[in-house]
Motif scaffolding. Structure first.
Motif, short mmCIF file in Angstrom:
data_model
loop_
_atom_site.label_atom_id
_atom_site.label_comp_id
_atom_site.label_asym_id
_atom_site.label_seq_id
_atom_site.Cartn_x
_atom_site.Cartn_y
_atom_site.Cartn_z
N ILE B 123 0.84 -1.20 0.00
CA ILE B 123 0.00 0.00 0.00
C ILE B 123 0.88 1.26 0.00
O ILE B 123 0.55 2.27 -0.63
CB ILE B 123 -0.97 -0.04 1.21
CG1 ILE B 123 -2.10 -1.03 0.90
CG2 ILE B 123 -1.53 1.34 1.53
CD1 ILE B 123 -3.04 -1.28 2.06
N GLY B 124 2.03 1.17 0.65
CA GLY B 124 2.97 2.29 0.62
C GLY B 124 3.39 2.61 -0.80
O GLY B 124 3.53 3.78 -1.19
N VAL B 125 3.60 1.58 -1.61
CA VAL B 125 3.97 1.79 -3.03
C VAL B 125 2.77 2.37 -3.79
O VAL B 125 2.91 3.30 -4.59
CB VAL B 125 4.43 0.46 -3.67
CG1 VAL B 125 4.76 0.66 -5.15
CG2 VAL B 125 5.64 -0.10 -2.93
N LEU B 151 -7.99 -0.95 4.81
CA LEU B 151 -7.11 0.22 4.70
C LEU B 151 -7.45 1.07 3.47
O LEU B 151 -6.72 1.97 3.12
CB LEU B 151 -5.65 -0.23 4.67
CG LEU B 151 -5.19 -0.93 5.96
CD1 LEU B 151 -3.77 -1.46 5.81
CD2 LEU B 151 -5.27 0.00 7.16
N GLY B 152 -8.57 0.74 2.82
CA GLY B 152 -9.05 1.57 1.72
C GLY B 152 -8.50 1.20 0.36
O GLY B 152 -8.81 1.85 -0.63
N HIS B 153 -7.68 0.15 0.29
CA HIS B 153 -7.06 -0.22 -0.99
C HIS B 153 -7.73 -1.49 -1.54
O HIS B 153 -7.13 -2.55 -1.62
CB HIS B 153 -5.55 -0.39 -0.82
CG HIS B 153 -4.85 0.92 -0.65
ND1 HIS B 153 -3.99 1.46 -1.58
CD2 HIS B 153 -4.96 1.86 0.33
CE1 HIS B 153 -3.58 2.64 -1.17
NE2 HIS B 153 -4.14 2.91 -0.01
N HIS B 154 -9.00 -1.32 -1.91
CA HIS B 154 -9.83 -2.45 -2.33
C HIS B 154 -9.25 -3.16 -3.55
O HIS B 154 -9.43 -4.35 -3.73
CB HIS B 154 -11.24 -1.97 -2.68
CG HIS B 154 -11.90 -1.23 -1.55
ND1 HIS B 154 -12.93 -1.75 -0.82
CD2 HIS B 154 -11.65 -0.02 -1.01
CE1 HIS B 154 -13.29 -0.89 0.11
NE2 HIS B 154 -12.53 0.17 0.02
N GLY B 155 -8.58 -2.40 -4.41
CA GLY B 155 -8.12 -2.97 -5.67
C GLY B 155 -6.69 -3.47 -5.63
O GLY B 155 -6.11 -3.76 -6.68
N LEU B 156 -6.10 -3.55 -4.45
CA LEU B 156 -4.70 -4.01 -4.37
C LEU B 156 -4.56 -5.36 -5.06
O LEU B 156 -5.30 -6.30 -4.78
CB LEU B 156 -4.27 -4.14 -2.90
CG LEU B 156 -2.82 -4.58 -2.69
CD1 LEU B 156 -1.86 -3.46 -3.10
CD2 LEU B 156 -2.57 -4.99 -1.25
N LYS B 157 -3.59 -5.43 -5.95
CA LYS B 157 -3.42 -6.67 -6.72
C LYS B 157 -2.62 -7.69 -5.90
O LYS B 157 -1.59 -7.35 -5.32
CB LYS B 157 -2.74 -6.35 -8.05
CG LYS B 157 -3.67 -5.54 -8.97
CD LYS B 157 -3.06 -5.25 -10.31
CE LYS B 157 -2.04 -4.14 -10.26
NZ LYS B 157 -2.57 -2.82 -9.89
N ILE B 158 -3.17 -8.90 -5.86
CA ILE B 158 -2.56 -9.94 -5.04
C ILE B 158 -2.18 -11.12 -5.92
O ILE B 158 -3.02 -11.66 -6.66
CB ILE B 158 -3.52 -10.37 -3.91
CG1 ILE B 158 -3.74 -9.20 -2.95
CG2 ILE B 158 -2.97 -11.58 -3.16
CD1 ILE B 158 -4.79 -9.44 -1.89
N LEU B 159 -0.92 -11.51 -5.86
CA LEU B 159 -0.45 -12.71 -6.56
C LEU B 159 -0.59 -13.87 -5.58
O LEU B 159 0.06 -13.89 -4.53
CB LEU B 159 1.02 -12.53 -6.98
CG LEU B 159 1.64 -13.75 -7.68
CD1 LEU B 159 1.01 -13.97 -9.05
CD2 LEU B 159 3.15 -13.57 -7.82
N VAL B 160 -1.44 -14.82 -5.94
CA VAL B 160 -1.72 -15.93 -5.02
C VAL B 160 -0.74 -17.07 -5.27
O VAL B 160 -0.74 -17.66 -6.35
CB VAL B 160 -3.17 -16.42 -5.18
CG1 VAL B 160 -3.47 -17.51 -4.16
CG2 VAL B 160 -4.15 -15.26 -5.03
N LEU B 161 0.07 -17.35 -4.28
CA LEU B 161 1.05 -18.44 -4.38
C LEU B 161 0.56 -19.66 -3.61
O LEU B 161 -0.28 -19.52 -2.71
CB LEU B 161 2.40 -17.96 -3.81
CG LEU B 161 3.12 -16.91 -4.66
CD1 LEU B 161 4.19 -16.20 -3.85
CD2 LEU B 161 3.74 -17.55 -5.89
#
Lengths: 238, 193
Positions: B123-125, B151-161
């Motif tokens: 989120i900092g990035v 934290l308000g970042h609904h669209g944060l992209k997550i790479l699922v490992l």
């Protein structure tokens, strides 16, 4: 003094309040004292801080820890107003970076905050510091100060099991843990008091917040996060 | 109590109390997410890891090799402790690294606290208006999404490992790194030549 937090109307019945707290997710499963305005105002009268003063953003959801909100939770926990400065001091200690609240409130582990109190008000507030001090001695201060801190983490910080907190097994002491140090005995022994470095005035009270994985692992807690703060009590003449 | 007394008790109107709501108001205003939108060649791409997870170190090492092979300019950051003097240094290094890179991959989320730190650092990035992907094992994806949303970042992209990663042998980790490399680039929005 004006309160600003939203109000809720509930039946004047302990079971109704308990049911509401569970339905809305701000209870801890045990009965609560209703945070009525008179009780919240009495709590606020015990601190020189204004109700809208914000101690910081409490992890994990970074809710603004206003003194009014903390007072509401302290009332619900059953705190005496004179114990409220210690609740505030504990939250201040938790908010310091060295306590690493972001990790501690979300971890898979079963850590929990322990409020260690050192100072002259320890006995008067019913903070257990002799036999059974980790639980069972039934001191009001021990039970309610620790519970108030836990409720603040839940309701102000947004710490919820299964959502923001990933603690696998949890821990009974997450209900709240507070105990007193025996300062004189600590000084006689080889272990310095946790809540009273030698630089601290002898007449002050201090709240230290370490984390521990289990009640009997205080020695191991020395590798965990530690933080302390001195309570700011309203002067007697105020 | 007799039955009559019970009925009488139930018919009594219960008084009400007005109490103060004990919960904070959380800021969940949706923040923006970003995509790179250009080819990998010459891209200054950050990889963030810590000293905890051997598996993630292995995967990011493979990705460093692959990124260099494909003409990118990877910048590795290994974060330290979050408290005390080392915590101060970690925060400074994170800020400088965020400033330095065009986009980033942050991991690894494979426990409660490391997922929280990975999401927070990602989120900092994103707050620096740069594309970012948080690498999280499938067991902790729900935790990562909840945290990001809170934290308000609904669209944060997550790479699922896959989970667990940690006990796997080196060869298996290298295979996972190779298999997930294109997915990581896709999530960042790197265009293919």
């Amino acid at each position: 003094m004006t309160l600003t937090r939203p109000t809720i109307t509930v039946d004047d019945d302990p079971e109704a309040l308990l049911a509401l707290s569970l339905a809305e997710g701000w209870g801890d499963g045990a009965p609560l004292i209703p945070p009525t305005d008179d009780r919240v105002l009495a709590m606020l009268a015990a601190t020189p801080l204004a109700p809208d003063h914000v101690l910081g953003a409490l992890p994990p959801r970074h809710g603004a820890a206003s003194v009014e909100l903390l007072a509401i939770n302290a009332v619900m926990a059953g705190c005496e107003p004179r114990a409220f400065p210690l609740v505030l001091a504990a939250i201040e200690a938790i908010l310091r970076p060295e306590w690493n609240a972001v990790a501690i409130t979300t971890t898979t582990s079963s850590v929990f905050p322990v409020v260690l109190v050192n100072g002259p008000t320890r006995a008067a507030l019913g903070i257990d510091h002799q036999a059974g001090c980790f639980g069972g001695a039934a001191g009001r201060g021990s039970m309610t100060i620790g519970r108030a801190v836990s409720l603040c983490l839940r309701n102000v910080g947004g710490q919820r099991v299964g959502a923001t907190s990933r603690s696998v097994f949890g821990q009974a002491a997450r209900f709240g843990q507070c105990l007193g140090e025996r300062r004189r005995e600590s000084r006689r022994g080889r272990t310095p008091p946790c809540a009273a470095p030698s630089t601290r005035p002898a007449r002050s009270c201090a709240a230290t917040v370490p984390t521990s994985c289990c009640s009997r692992a205080m020695a191991a807690a020395s590798r965990s996060a530690w933080s302390w703060a001195r309570p700011r009590a309203r002067p007697a003449h105020a | 109590l007799t039955a009559a007394a019970g009925a009488s008790y139930r018919s009594v109107r219960v008084a009400t109390l007005t109490i103060r709501r004990p919960t904070a108001t959380f800021d969940t205003a949706a923040a923006e997410s970003f995509l790179v939108g250009r080819p990998l060649r010459g891209l200054r791409i950050g990889l963030r890891r810590d000293g905890t997870w051997r598996s993630w170190q292995a995967i990011t090492s493979v990705w460093m090799e692959r990124l260099r092979r494909d003409g990118a300019d990877p910048v590795l950051l290994q974060t330290g402790e979050r408290t005390g003097a080392e915590g101060e240094r970690t925060r400074r290094e994170l800020a400088a690294w965020t400033e330095d890179v065009v986009c980033a991959v942050v991991g690894l989320g494979t426990c409660g606290s490391c997922t929280m730190w990975s999401v927070r650092d990602a989120i900092g990035v994103e707050r620096a208006r740069k594309p970012v992907v948080a690498a999280v094992c499938e067991e902790f994806v729900g935790h990562a999404r909840t945290t990001a949303e809170f934290l308000g970042h609904h669209g944060l992209k997550i790479l699922v490992l896959p989970y667990p990663l940690e006990a796997r042998p080196e060869a298996e980790l290298r295979a996972i790194a190779d298999a997930w490399y294109p997915k990581m680039l896709d999530l960042l929005g790197v265009t293919r030549p």
